[in-house]
Design a protein around this motif. Structure first.
Motif, PDB file in Angstrom:
ATOM      1  N   PHE A   1       4.257  -5.673  13.671  1.00 44.34           N
ATOM      2  CA  PHE A   1       4.973  -5.476  12.425  1.00 44.34           C
ATOM      3  C   PHE A   1       4.174  -4.595  11.474  1.00 44.34           C
ATOM      4  CE2 PHE A   1       8.143  -6.292   9.374  1.00 44.34           C
ATOM      5  CZ  PHE A   1       7.541  -6.559   8.151  1.00 44.34           C
ATOM      6  N   ALA A   2       2.871  -4.881  11.375  1.00 47.68           N
ATOM      7  CA  ALA A   2       2.005  -4.092  10.509  1.00 47.68           C
ATOM      8  C   ALA A   2       1.937  -2.643  10.968  1.00 47.68           C
ATOM      9  CB  ALA A   2       0.607  -4.710  10.476  1.00 47.68           C
ATOM     10  N   THR A   3       1.884  -2.443  12.289  1.00 47.46           N
ATOM     11  CA  THR A   3       1.831  -1.082  12.839  1.00 47.46           C
ATOM     12  C   THR A   3       3.082  -0.302  12.484  1.00 47.46           C
ATOM     13  OG1 THR A   3       0.463  -1.823  14.677  1.00 47.46           O
ATOM     14  CG2 THR A   3       1.622   0.270  14.956  1.00 47.46           C
ATOM     15  N   GLN A   4       4.256  -0.954  12.605  1.00 58.16           N
ATOM     16  CA  GLN A   4       5.509  -0.285  12.287  1.00 58.16           C
ATOM     17  C   GLN A   4       5.582   0.104  10.824  1.00 58.16           C
ATOM     18  OE1 GLN A   4       7.871   0.699  14.488  1.00 58.16           O
ATOM     19  NE2 GLN A   4       6.346   0.033  15.982  1.00 58.16           N
ATOM     20  N   ILE A   5       5.060  -0.777   9.950  1.00 58.44           N
ATOM     21  CA  ILE A   5       5.041  -0.466   8.517  1.00 58.44           C
ATOM     22  C   ILE A   5       4.151   0.741   8.249  1.00 58.44           C
ATOM     23  CG2 ILE A   5       4.290  -1.276   6.253  1.00 58.44           C
ATOM     24  CD1 ILE A   5       5.176  -4.058   7.055  1.00 58.44           C
ATOM     25  N   TYR A   6       2.994   0.766   8.915  1.00 52.89           N
ATOM     26  CA  TYR A   6       2.059   1.864   8.719  1.00 52.89           C
ATOM     27  C   TYR A   6       2.639   3.189   9.211  1.00 52.89           C
ATOM     28  CZ  TYR A   6      -1.884   4.974   9.421  1.00 52.89           C
ATOM     29  OH  TYR A   6      -2.708   6.060   9.407  1.00 52.89           O
ATOM     30  N   LEU A   7       3.206   3.146  10.406  1.00 49.27           N
ATOM     31  CA  LEU A   7       3.782   4.372  10.964  1.00 49.27           C
ATOM     32  C   LEU A   7       4.967   4.847  10.132  1.00 49.27           C
ATOM     33  CD1 LEU A   7       3.659   3.614  14.791  1.00 49.27           C
ATOM     34  CD2 LEU A   7       2.174   5.169  13.474  1.00 49.27           C
ATOM     35  N   GLY A   8       5.771   3.902   9.665  1.00 50.38           N
ATOM     36  CA  GLY A   8       6.926   4.277   8.859  1.00 50.38           C
ATOM     37  C   GLY A   8       6.506   4.915   7.562  1.00 50.38           C
ATOM     38  N   SER A   9       5.483   4.362   6.917  1.00 45.92           N
ATOM     39  CA  SER A   9       5.040   4.901   5.640  1.00 45.92           C
ATOM     40  C   SER A   9       4.364   6.245   5.811  1.00 45.92           C
ATOM     41  CB  SER A   9       4.099   3.911   4.951  1.00 45.92           C
ATOM     42  OG  SER A   9       2.938   3.723   5.748  1.00 45.92           O
ATOM     43  N   SER A  10       3.772   6.470   6.984  1.00 47.39           N
ATOM     44  CA  SER A  10       3.057   7.717   7.194  1.00 47.39           C
ATOM     45  C   SER A  10       4.007   8.881   7.423  1.00 47.39           C
ATOM     46  CB  SER A  10       2.106   7.580   8.391  1.00 47.39           C
ATOM     47  OG  SER A  10       2.831   7.428   9.588  1.00 47.39           O
ATOM     48  N   THR A  11       5.258   8.602   7.869  1.00 47.07           N
ATOM     49  CA  THR A  11       6.208   9.684   8.132  1.00 47.07           C
ATOM     50  C   THR A  11       7.303   9.769   7.091  1.00 47.07           C
ATOM     51  OG1 THR A  11       7.538   8.233   9.536  1.00 47.07           O
ATOM     52  CG2 THR A  11       5.832   9.536  10.627  1.00 47.07           C
ATOM     53  N   ARG A  12       7.390   8.756   6.228  1.00 48.72           N
ATOM     54  CA  ARG A  12       8.447   8.746   5.240  1.00 48.72           C
ATOM     55  C   ARG A  12       8.213   9.839   4.206  1.00 48.72           C
ATOM     56  NH1 ARG A  12       7.894   3.808   3.365  1.00 48.72           N
ATOM     57  NH2 ARG A  12       9.080   2.893   5.066  1.00 48.72           N
ATOM     58  N   LYS A  13       9.276  10.570   3.837  1.00 46.84           N
ATOM     59  CA  LYS A  13       9.152  11.616   2.834  1.00 46.84           C
ATOM     60  C   LYS A  13      10.519  11.921   2.243  1.00 46.84           C
ATOM     61  CE  LYS A  13       9.643  15.378   6.161  1.00 46.84           C
ATOM     62  NZ  LYS A  13       9.091  16.650   6.647  1.00 46.84           N
ATOM     63  N   GLU A  14      10.576  12.813   1.270  1.00 50.31           N
ATOM     64  CA  GLU A  14      11.826  13.192   0.646  1.00 50.31           C
ATOM     65  C   GLU A  14      12.702  13.947   1.647  1.00 50.31           C
ATOM     66  OE1 GLU A  14      13.040  12.548  -2.439  1.00 50.31           O
ATOM     67  OE2 GLU A  14      11.312  11.204  -2.620  1.00 50.31           O
ATOM     68  N   PRO A  15      14.017  13.738   1.586  1.00 44.32           N
ATOM     69  CA  PRO A  15      14.907  14.467   2.501  1.00 44.32           C
ATOM     70  C   PRO A  15      14.959  15.942   2.134  1.00 44.32           C
ATOM     71  CG  PRO A  15      16.177  13.264   0.875  1.00 44.32           C
ATOM     72  CD  PRO A  15      14.756  12.823   0.697  1.00 44.32           C
ATOM     73  N   PRO A  16      15.346  16.791   3.067  1.00 41.69           N
ATOM     74  CA  PRO A  16      15.482  18.216   2.761  1.00 41.69           C
ATOM     75  C   PRO A  16      16.568  18.446   1.726  1.00 41.69           C
ATOM     76  CG  PRO A  16      16.405  17.711   4.915  1.00 41.69           C
ATOM     77  CD  PRO A  16      15.689  16.479   4.470  1.00 41.69           C
ATOM     78  N   ARG A  17      16.498  19.589   1.049  1.00 41.71           N
ATOM     79  CA  ARG A  17      17.454  19.896  -0.021  1.00 41.71           C
ATOM     80  C   ARG A  17      18.366  21.041   0.410  1.00 41.71           C
ATOM     81  NH1 ARG A  17      12.555  19.227  -1.987  1.00 41.71           N
ATOM     82  NH2 ARG A  17      12.140  21.483  -2.004  1.00 41.71           N
ATOM     83  N   ILE A  18      19.654  20.859   0.137  1.00 38.71           N
ATOM     84  CA  ILE A  18      20.643  21.903   0.400  1.00 38.71           C
ATOM     85  C   ILE A  18      21.161  22.423  -0.939  1.00 38.71           C
ATOM     86  CG2 ILE A  18      22.823  22.495   1.516  1.00 38.71           C
ATOM     87  CD1 ILE A  18      22.485  20.161   3.365  1.00 38.71           C
TER      88      ILE A  18
END
Length: 269
Positions: free
Chosen positions: A20-37
């Protein structure tokens, strides 16, 4: 045995927490703002005959990490009409982490009109045979093209003329726009001596205010198997092109006490 079970249970809990901790870490490391159109302001005017690529005119997309994503913008869908000629288009783009950017732009069809019907053969049938109407009806739409398979027909309804029945047909295009039309159906007993009146069209659309000449649609007359002069055909018309509506023109010819007829439906719009 009980101690072993407790040990296994503890290990499972530890592994679950670690996962569970690993998934939280990996998720936070790739999470970012969506692209803009981005797309130009205002309503985009298009033709219903245009390719869908015109809906991307002036559209750009960018992402903080991936950079320019303009060439990856896709059309998510076109809404049903929100007014008589206006719809919404949803544009989407995804970055390398599958984050989605979305924007909605408005389009107006400059040449849009409701689906229109056509009659491929006269709606004239013998009173002793089964009536098959759909085979003689077509529907065309500026957005969808041929939508004849979507036509729905009501049951025959009596009129003040025993030889003429009325039907109502309808069809709906992908924009959610429905066209309705009442059509006459001619039903008479089969008689080889009955005069045959032929028209070059059995359904026409006329612009409001446009001139209309019912005789222009009369193309032939056959009496007892022999071609005859069409000048003897009687024409009864109530078409008023100054008012939008559906009108009927009756063409008739009698010989030997037997009358042959043809019917033209005129839609003024």
């Amino acid at each position: 045995m009980r101690a072993l079970k407790q040990t296994i249970l503890v290990l499972l809990v530890v592994l679950a927490v670690a996962h569970f901790a690993t998934q939280i870490y990996l998720g936070s490391s790739t999470r970012k703002e969506p692209p803009r159109i981005s797309c130009p302001e205002g309503v985009l005017e298009v033709s219903a005959m245009d390719d869908e690529t015109v809906l991307l005119a002036g559209v750009t997309a960018e992402d903080a990490q991936d950079g320019d994503l303009t060439d990856q913008v896709i059309i998510g869908g076109v809404s049903k009409l929100i007014s008589k000629d206006t719809a919404k288009v949803t544009l989407l783009v995804f970055d390398s982490d599958h984050n989605m950017g979305k924007v909605v732009r408005y389009i107006r069809y400059t040449d849009y009109h409701r689906p229109q019907f056509a009659i491929t053969k006269p709606l004239a049938f013998s009173s002793t045979k089964e009536v098959s109407l759909l085979e003689r009806l077509k529907a065309m739409d500026v957005v969808d093209g041929d939508i004849s398979s979507r036509i729905r027909v009501s049951t025959l309804a009596d009129t003040d003329n025993s030889a003429i029945k009325d039907i109502t047909i309808q069809v709906t295009n992908s924009m959610g726009d429905t066209a309705w039309l009442e059509l006459p159906v001619l039903i008479q007993e089969t008689d080889p001596m009955r005069p045959v009146v032929e028209l070059n069209s059995y359904l026409v659309y006329v612009a409001e205010g446009e001139s209309f000449e019912p005789g222009a649609y009369l193309s032939g007359l056959t009496v007892a198997g022999v071609e005859a002069d069409v000048s003897g055909v009687s024409i009864k018309s109530n078409v008023d092109t100054t008012k939008a509506g559906t009108y009927r023109v009756e063409y008739s010819y009698s010989a030997g006490g037997i009358t042959g007829m043809a019917l033209l439906t005129v839609v003024v719009q």
